[in-house]
Write an enzyme that holds these catalytic residues in place. Structure first.
Site, mmCIF file in Angstrom:
data_model
loop_
_atom_site.group_PDB
_atom_site.id
_atom_site.type_symbol
_atom_site.label_atom_id
_atom_site.label_comp_id
_atom_site.label_asym_id
_atom_site.label_seq_id
_atom_site.Cartn_x
_atom_site.Cartn_y
_atom_site.Cartn_z
ATOM 1 N N ARG A 144 0.888 -1.175 0.000
ATOM 2 C CA ARG A 144 0.000 0.000 0.000
ATOM 3 C C ARG A 144 0.917 1.215 0.000
ATOM 4 O O ARG A 144 1.760 1.386 0.899
ATOM 5 C CB ARG A 144 -0.889 0.012 1.239
ATOM 6 C CG ARG A 144 -1.537 1.367 1.462
ATOM 7 C CD ARG A 144 -2.601 1.357 2.525
ATOM 8 N NE ARG A 144 -3.775 0.652 2.061
ATOM 9 C CZ ARG A 144 -4.974 0.722 2.671
ATOM 10 N NH1 ARG A 144 -5.134 1.445 3.760
ATOM 11 N NH2 ARG A 144 -6.008 0.062 2.178
ATOM 12 N N HIS B 132 -7.688 0.995 -6.031
ATOM 13 C CA HIS B 132 -7.802 0.088 -4.865
ATOM 14 C C HIS B 132 -8.504 -1.200 -5.317
ATOM 15 O O HIS B 132 -9.642 -1.478 -4.942
ATOM 16 C CB HIS B 132 -8.614 0.794 -3.776
ATOM 17 C CG HIS B 132 -8.527 0.140 -2.427
ATOM 18 N ND1 HIS B 132 -7.689 -0.919 -2.144
ATOM 19 C CD2 HIS B 132 -9.184 0.415 -1.253
ATOM 20 C CE1 HIS B 132 -7.835 -1.273 -0.876
ATOM 21 N NE2 HIS B 132 -8.736 -0.477 -0.317
ATOM 22 N N GLN C 229 -10.249 -3.959 -2.906
ATOM 23 C CA GLN C 229 -11.526 -3.534 -2.339
ATOM 24 C C GLN C 229 -12.674 -3.896 -3.274
ATOM 25 O O GLN C 229 -13.715 -4.408 -2.846
ATOM 26 C CB GLN C 229 -11.508 -2.016 -2.097
ATOM 27 C CG GLN C 229 -12.799 -1.488 -1.536
ATOM 28 C CD GLN C 229 -13.081 -2.017 -0.137
ATOM 29 O OE1 GLN C 229 -12.233 -1.896 0.738
ATOM 30 N NE2 GLN C 229 -14.242 -2.606 0.079
ATOM 31 N N ASP D 265 -17.751 6.929 -0.392
ATOM 32 C CA ASP D 265 -16.414 6.798 0.223
ATOM 33 C C ASP D 265 -16.099 8.130 0.887
ATOM 34 O O ASP D 265 -16.794 9.143 0.656
ATOM 35 C CB ASP D 265 -15.371 6.432 -0.857
ATOM 36 C CG ASP D 265 -13.993 6.120 -0.270
ATOM 37 O OD1 ASP D 265 -13.892 5.867 0.951
ATOM 38 O OD2 ASP D 265 -13.006 6.127 -1.040
ATOM 39 N N CYS E 275 -16.401 1.360 1.513
ATOM 40 C CA CYS E 275 -15.225 0.524 1.768
ATOM 41 C C CYS E 275 -14.728 0.649 3.201
ATOM 42 O O CYS E 275 -13.998 -0.215 3.672
ATOM 43 C CB CYS E 275 -14.121 0.853 0.776
ATOM 44 S SG CYS E 275 -13.414 2.507 0.974
ATOM 45 N N ARG F 86 -13.206 -8.813 2.130
ATOM 46 C CA ARG F 86 -11.801 -8.484 1.821
ATOM 47 C C ARG F 86 -10.935 -9.713 2.095
ATOM 48 O O ARG F 86 -10.038 -10.055 1.322
ATOM 49 C CB ARG F 86 -11.305 -7.310 2.690
ATOM 50 C CG ARG F 86 -11.969 -5.975 2.422
ATOM 51 C CD ARG F 86 -11.591 -5.420 1.074
ATOM 52 N NE ARG F 86 -10.148 -5.282 0.914
ATOM 53 C CZ ARG F 86 -9.428 -4.251 1.362
ATOM 54 N NH1 ARG F 86 -10.014 -3.248 1.975
ATOM 55 N NH2 ARG F 86 -8.119 -4.189 1.167
HETATM 56 N N1 CP Z 1 -11.082 -0.273 2.978
HETATM 57 C C1 CP Z 1 -9.809 -0.303 3.345
HETATM 58 O O1 CP Z 1 -8.901 -0.524 2.547
HETATM 59 O O2 CP Z 1 -9.591 -0.071 4.673
HETATM 60 P P1 CP Z 1 -8.203 0.142 5.387
HETATM 61 O O3 CP Z 1 -7.665 1.488 4.981
HETATM 62 O O4 CP Z 1 -8.526 0.084 6.850
HETATM 63 O O5 CP Z 1 -7.248 -0.944 4.978
HETATM 64 N N1 NVA Z 2 -10.312 6.688 -0.717
HETATM 65 C C1 NVA Z 2 -9.817 6.239 0.563
HETATM 66 C C2 NVA Z 2 -9.963 4.767 0.696
HETATM 67 C C3 NVA Z 2 -9.510 4.195 2.007
HETATM 68 C C4 NVA Z 2 -9.592 2.711 2.075
HETATM 69 C C5 NVA Z 2 -8.377 6.669 0.733
HETATM 70 O O1 NVA Z 2 -7.591 6.506 -0.204
HETATM 71 O O2 NVA Z 2 -8.043 7.181 1.793
#
Ligand code: CP
Ligand code: NVA
Length: 308
Positions: A107, A134, A137, A225, A266, A294
């Site tokens: 990530r 992502h 997700q 989101d 998400c 997930r």
């Molecule tokens: N939805 C998601 O990716 O959550 P986190 O940021 O907690 O991993």
């Molecule tokens: N759009 C959000 C998703 C988190 C899982 C971010 O990137 O922070």
């Protein structure tokens, strides 16, 4: 090398196989204690590196638990604690990690980090979120939709709010799984034109509609989101909130969707901003099934990457 970098870069037959396998593994675990290992141990003897340059709850825990359920081991690495955070190149990091581990999940912020990792690693690399996409997700989201309502192909998905990284992967999935997507949000936060174009080229009907009420008419699935993603500067928070407030998903808006429409987020959510608690905890919501899936979806992604 079988990387899982994005949904539009993965063959639709492979994507379908991943979803089916995820569902089969979930079903096989029914009634088990949460921490119990699976009967099948396809990751036995495998070491998985989980690299986080941004915070995470779901991705971190679900990958870690998923690897252990399948008999493998994990190593959690924070970008800041690695030499990566002190100037070592991604290419060198990728080559070194490949000598120790069998799979890398990362990530990160800039997509180029993920792409460099994939280019130079000799082991599969999985995208655990970048500023731009992502995919893990949305694999869980497609699985969740189908678990509740059957095939997602031909359905109408409505994205409310910021055309961000999660929205981008939804657009990719629209093209690959054959559903339609309506984006409703302010023009300044439209999804990337390239991704809209890709989904349209694949035959999906992609609509941009500024009026949220018109947008959700006939929706099978409504998605929200956060209004401020991890890569967005906090200094933009007030401006973003002002632009996005009309796109809040509340009970009044959900009334315009189909009676059996699902609601997804998400998570993490900012309750009463992008969505109200009445919707998040209401009859349309499947947000905690999404979170659970997930785990199952990523287990299937890892097996596909490793060919096990
Ligand atoms: N939805 C998601 O990716 O959550 P986190 O940021 O907690 O991993
Ligand atoms: N759009 C959000 C998703 C988190 C899982 C971010 O990137 O922070």
């Amino acid at each position: 090398m079988t990387h899982f970098l994005d949904i539009h870069k993965t063959d639709p037959v492979a994507l379908r196989g991943i979803i089916d396998n995820a569902q089969a593994m979930k079903t096989a675990r029914a009634g088990r204690t949460r921490g119990a290992t699976d009967d099948e141990q396809p990751l036995a003897g495998h070491m998985v590196a989980l690299i986080f340059e941004k915070p995470s709850t779901r991705t971190r825990v679900s990958f870690d638990v998923g690897v252990r359920q399948m008999g493998g081991e994990t190593m959690l690495l924070s970008g800041a604690d690695m030499q990566l955070g002190h100037g070592e190149t991604i290419a060198d990091t990728a080559r070194v990690l490949s000598r120790y581990v069998d799979l890398i999940m990362i990530r990160t912020f800039d997509e180029s980090v993920l792409l460099d990792m994939a280019e130079y690693a000799d082991v599969p690399v999985i995208n655990g979120l970048t500023d731009r996409t992502h995919p893990c997700q949305i694999m869980a989201d497609v699985m969740t939709y189908e678990e509740h309502r059957g095939p997602i192909a031909g359905k109408k998905v409505v994205w409310c709010g910021d055309g961000n990284n999660v929205c981008a992967s939804f657009l990719h999935a629209a093209g690959q799984f054959g559903f339609d997507l309506t984006f409703t949000g302010p023009m300044q936060l439209d999804p990337e034109g390239e991704f809209v174009g890709l989904a349209r080229k694949s035959g999906s009907r992609i609509v941009i509609e500024r009026d949220p009420v018109k947008a959700v008419e006939g929706a099978d699935l409504v998605v929200a989101d956060t209004w401020v993603s991890m890569h967005d500067s906090q200094s933009t928070k007030e401006r973003r909130h002002n632009m996005l407030r009309p796109y809040q998903v509340n009970q009044e808006l959900m009334r315009h969707a189909k009676a059996d429409a699902l609601f997804m987020h998400c998570l993490p959510a900012h309750r009463e901003d992008e969505a109200t608690s009445a919707v998040m905890d209401g009859p349309h919501s499947v947000i905690f099934d999404e979170a659970e899936n997930r785990l199952h979806a990523q287990k299937a992604v890892m097996r596909w990457c490793l060919g096990v």
